[in-house]
Design an enzyme around this catalytic site. Structure first.
Site, PDB file in Angstrom:
ATOM      1  N   GLN A 133      10.172  29.494  13.752  1.00  0.00           N
ATOM      2  CA  GLN A 133       9.990  30.687  12.922  1.00  0.00           C
ATOM      3  C   GLN A 133       8.684  31.382  13.321  1.00  0.00           C
ATOM      4  O   GLN A 133       7.599  30.804  13.140  1.00  0.00           O
ATOM      5  CB  GLN A 133       9.938  30.272  11.446  1.00  0.00           C
ATOM      6  CG  GLN A 133       9.737  31.397  10.463  1.00  0.00           C
ATOM      7  CD  GLN A 133       9.482  30.871   9.049  1.00  0.00           C
ATOM      8  OE1 GLN A 133       9.139  29.698   8.870  1.00  0.00           O
ATOM      9  NE2 GLN A 133       9.631  31.715   8.063  1.00  0.00           N
ATOM     10  N   GLY A 134       8.773  32.576  13.822  1.00  0.00           N
ATOM     11  CA  GLY A 134       7.578  33.318  14.255  1.00  0.00           C
ATOM     12  C   GLY A 134       7.247  34.428  13.282  1.00  0.00           C
ATOM     13  O   GLY A 134       7.507  35.605  13.562  1.00  0.00           O
ATOM     14  N   GLU A 251      13.424  29.600   1.900  1.00  0.00           N
ATOM     15  CA  GLU A 251      12.458  28.565   2.301  1.00  0.00           C
ATOM     16  C   GLU A 251      11.833  27.913   1.065  1.00  0.00           C
ATOM     17  O   GLU A 251      11.588  26.709   1.035  1.00  0.00           O
ATOM     18  CB  GLU A 251      11.379  29.216   3.174  1.00  0.00           C
ATOM     19  CG  GLU A 251      10.467  28.220   3.870  1.00  0.00           C
ATOM     20  CD  GLU A 251       9.530  28.880   4.871  1.00  0.00           C
ATOM     21  OE1 GLU A 251       9.521  30.123   4.969  1.00  0.00           O
ATOM     22  OE2 GLU A 251       8.789  28.134   5.552  1.00  0.00           O
TER      23      GLU A 251
HETATM   24  C1  FAD Z   1       2.345  22.746   8.189  1.00  0.00           C
HETATM   25  C2  FAD Z   1       2.498  24.235   8.316  1.00  0.00           C
HETATM   26  C3  FAD Z   1       3.610  24.726   8.980  1.00  0.00           C
HETATM   27  C4  FAD Z   1       3.766  26.106   9.135  1.00  0.00           C
HETATM   28  N1  FAD Z   1       4.852  26.556   9.842  1.00  0.00           N
HETATM   29  C5  FAD Z   1       4.991  27.873  10.060  1.00  0.00           C
HETATM   30  C6  FAD Z   1       6.070  28.359  10.879  1.00  0.00           C
HETATM   31  O1  FAD Z   1       6.875  27.582  11.409  1.00  0.00           O
HETATM   32  N2  FAD Z   1       6.149  29.685  11.091  1.00  0.00           N
HETATM   33  C7  FAD Z   1       5.293  30.572  10.533  1.00  0.00           C
HETATM   34  O2  FAD Z   1       5.464  31.768  10.728  1.00  0.00           O
HETATM   35  N3  FAD Z   1       4.241  30.157   9.763  1.00  0.00           N
HETATM   36  C8  FAD Z   1       4.083  28.830   9.522  1.00  0.00           C
HETATM   37  N4  FAD Z   1       3.015  28.377   8.762  1.00  0.00           N
HETATM   38  C9  FAD Z   1       2.004  29.338   8.298  1.00  0.00           C
HETATM   39  C10 FAD Z   1       1.988  29.581   6.811  1.00  0.00           C
HETATM   40  O3  FAD Z   1       3.065  30.375   6.415  1.00  0.00           O
HETATM   41  C11 FAD Z   1       0.628  30.229   6.477  1.00  0.00           C
HETATM   42  O4  FAD Z   1      -0.384  29.274   6.758  1.00  0.00           O
HETATM   43  C12 FAD Z   1       0.547  30.668   5.033  1.00  0.00           C
HETATM   44  O5  FAD Z   1       1.395  31.750   4.790  1.00  0.00           O
HETATM   45  C13 FAD Z   1      -0.905  31.065   4.651  1.00  0.00           C
HETATM   46  O6  FAD Z   1      -1.414  32.001   5.546  1.00  0.00           O
HETATM   47  P1  FAD Z   1      -2.837  31.794   6.252  1.00  0.00           P
HETATM   48  O7  FAD Z   1      -2.868  30.417   6.830  1.00  0.00           O
HETATM   49  O8  FAD Z   1      -3.052  32.939   7.179  1.00  0.00           O
HETATM   50  O9  FAD Z   1      -3.902  31.821   5.083  1.00  0.00           O
HETATM   51  P2  FAD Z   1      -4.516  33.133   4.375  1.00  0.00           P
HETATM   52  O10 FAD Z   1      -3.409  34.080   4.075  1.00  0.00           O
HETATM   53  O11 FAD Z   1      -5.635  33.635   5.228  1.00  0.00           O
HETATM   54  O12 FAD Z   1      -5.077  32.550   3.034  1.00  0.00           O
HETATM   55  C14 FAD Z   1      -6.359  31.909   2.926  1.00  0.00           C
HETATM   56  C15 FAD Z   1      -6.612  31.603   1.473  1.00  0.00           C
HETATM   57  O13 FAD Z   1      -6.680  32.834   0.714  1.00  0.00           O
HETATM   58  C16 FAD Z   1      -5.758  32.798  -0.382  1.00  0.00           C
HETATM   59  N5  FAD Z   1      -5.165  34.114  -0.563  1.00  0.00           N
HETATM   60  C17 FAD Z   1      -4.700  34.962   0.393  1.00  0.00           C
HETATM   61  N6  FAD Z   1      -4.187  36.076  -0.173  1.00  0.00           N
HETATM   62  C18 FAD Z   1      -4.312  35.928  -1.514  1.00  0.00           C
HETATM   63  C19 FAD Z   1      -3.950  36.741  -2.638  1.00  0.00           C
HETATM   64  N7  FAD Z   1      -3.344  37.910  -2.491  1.00  0.00           N
HETATM   65  N8  FAD Z   1      -4.221  36.256  -3.879  1.00  0.00           N
HETATM   66  C20 FAD Z   1      -4.839  35.053  -4.051  1.00  0.00           C
HETATM   67  N9  FAD Z   1      -5.215  34.251  -3.014  1.00  0.00           N
HETATM   68  C21 FAD Z   1      -4.942  34.677  -1.778  1.00  0.00           C
HETATM   69  C22 FAD Z   1      -4.693  31.806   0.055  1.00  0.00           C
HETATM   70  O14 FAD Z   1      -4.016  31.250  -1.064  1.00  0.00           O
HETATM   71  C23 FAD Z   1      -5.503  30.770   0.824  1.00  0.00           C
HETATM   72  O15 FAD Z   1      -6.082  29.853  -0.069  1.00  0.00           O
HETATM   73  C24 FAD Z   1       2.820  27.007   8.585  1.00  0.00           C
HETATM   74  C25 FAD Z   1       1.707  26.503   7.897  1.00  0.00           C
HETATM   75  C26 FAD Z   1       1.538  25.141   7.766  1.00  0.00           C
HETATM   76  C27 FAD Z   1       0.322  24.639   7.035  1.00  0.00           C
END
Ligand code: FAD
Length: 399
Positions: A133-134, A251
């Site tokens: 998933q990208g 999901e």
């Molecule tokens: C094990 C694992 C597998 C994954 N697999 C995939 C995959 O296969 N494909 C894919 O596309 N992605 C994947 N992901 C990515 C995942 O979807 C993202 O990590 C997730 O959506 C959070 O985004 P971020 O890491 O950029 O954190 P950020 O969005 O930068 O968030 C950082 C912090 O800020 C908080 N925050 C951000 N916005 C808000 C808001 N509006 N209100 C309150 N708090 C907020 C968040 O809760 C978090 O604590 C995976 C992640 C993990 C950990």
């Protein structure tokens, strides 16, 4: 019973007989050493897992509710739920193609053309094509509508340029369910499209990322003018956001539908390992620990009812909607608390630990570390709380 002589079509008209047949097949065919509670555990290879999942499909355990025209078994989500409950009961390896089967498959069935369904769905079920998933990017995780990976049409094919991150299983995938921008950054969610990118296309570079548990299950994916044939564009070019939201709802709510039953298996395993140890037997009888274990038992029952409710609603034509967030928040937070409790208990075992306790320590160490990620992927807990406030409770937004 062997996979190829398995009862397919299974006795779906009789739920009890259907459940018995599924249970019997799994118990007969799952190699005992692959169980994560096995004292003598042997990690299956990728090829073994692909073969196992293809056998499960031939036996009627994957693609349960998908149309027969695309290689599915043509039953309903009710039978899918029964299979999930039986899969959850046994501590078996996770699917190496769960994104294909649980995210890409349902969205392809919803928005794919007839040709796409005929081409992609059987390849997923027969394990000829593993999907990843990208969606996420370095600057676009929670704020997915801010993604920058660009898709432009050069008159012949789409060309994709950008970077994806946290792509689970990206290194073993043949296809990527990719969300990219066809409009401007200011268009936000309006200018997005969904593609089935070939991972071996020129311009696709995959770099694995090592995790806290020592494994390298996810990757970052660099895209430099990577071509996508018109036939591999999914849905209308500007309707990618609608499809992506549907993928995220799936999901959060029904992906790994077996989860509640697997958590029940984990709880049973923890308690039985504790009973094999005099120190731990005394500890779990202590009201403070007994209370925390009972709390998790209650949380499992609540999760089961949520999932069963969603299945019934979907069978009657309803949608998942914001409930996906409620379910995701519930299981991820409860599981994290339980994993911490398991580590706390197992860390107080007698020395040297009994073989049953060592097996549980090995399993729960992994579960504990993986559970850290559960409140992040598929949308963080904060994001789920925001959706619940907005879509379920209808609370006013902060100015
Ligand atoms: C094990 C694992 C597998 C994954 N697999 C995939 C995959 O296969 N494909 C894919 O596309 N992605 C994947 N992901 C990515 C995942 O979807 C993202 O990590 C997730 O959506 C959070 O985004 P971020 O890491 O950029 O954190 P950020 O969005 O930068 O968030 C950082 C912090 O800020 C908080 N925050 C951000 N916005 C808000 C808001 N509006 N209100 C309150 N708090 C907020 C968040 O809760 C978090 O604590 C995976 C992640 C993990 C950990």
């Amino acid at each position: 019973m062997d996979a190829d002589t398995a009862p397919s079509p299974l006795p779906a008209g009789d739920p009890a007989a259907y459940r018995r047949a599924i249970r019997h097949w799994l118990e007969t065919n799952l190699p005992p050493a692959w169980r994560s509670d096995a004292i003598a555990r042997a990690e299956p290879s990728l090829e073994e897992l692909k073969d196992w999942e293809a056998r499960m499909h031939r036996a009627g355990l994957w693609g349960v509710a998908w149309p027969k025209a695309y290689g599915g078994h043509g039953l309903t989500l009710r039978e899918h739920l029964i299979v999930s409950q039986e899969v959850g009961r046994l501590p078996m390896p996770e699917s190496v193609n769960s994104i294909g089967k649980e995210l890409a498959g349902p969205i392809l069935l919803a928005i794919g053309t007839e040709e796409q369904k005929k081409r992609f769905i059987p390849a997923i079920l027969e394990m000829r094509e593993i999907w990843c998933q990208g969606f996420s990017e370095p600057e676009a995780g929670s704020d997915l509508a801010g993604l920058r990976t660009r898709a432009t049409h050069d008159g012949k094919v789409w060309r994709i340029t950008g970077q994806k991150i946290w792509t689970s299983g990206g290194f073993r995938a043949q296809r990527c369910l990719l969300l990219a921008r066809t409009g401007t950054l200011e268009d936000r969610h309006r200018g997005l499209a969904l593609f089935a990118l070939r991972m071996d296309a020129p311009g696709v570079t995959v770099q694995r990322i090592r995790q806290i548990d020592g494994e390298a299950e996810f990757a970052q994916v660099f895209l430099d003018n990577a071509p996508v044939e018109e036939a591999d564009a999914l849905g209308a070019p500007n309707e990618g956001w609608k499809a992506a939201v549907r993928v995220l709802e799936i999901e959060r709510a029904t992906n790994r539908m077996y989860r509640a039953w697997r958590l029940e298996n984990e709880l049973r395993h923890l308690v039985s390992a504790c009973r094999a140890d005099p120190n731990l037997s005394a500890l779990i009888a202590d009201p403070a620990y007994a209370q925390r274990l009972a709390q998790f038992r209650i949380e499992i029952e609540v999760l089961k009812r949520y999932v069963e409710g969603v299945v019934e609603d979907l069978v009657s034509g309803g949608a998942i909607g914001g409930r996906g967030s409620l379910i995701k928040l519930h299981w991820s937070e409860a599981h994290q608390r339980f994993a911490a409790l398991a580590m706390e208990l197992l860390g107080q075992a007698s020395l040297p630990p009994a073989p049953e306790v060592r097996a549980a320590q090995r399993r729960f160490r992994k579960i504990y570390m993986r559970a850290r990620a559960e409140t992040i992927y598929a949308g963080t807990s904060q994001i789920q709380l925001g959706i619940i406030a907005d879509r379920i409770l209808g609370l006013p937004r902060a100015a």
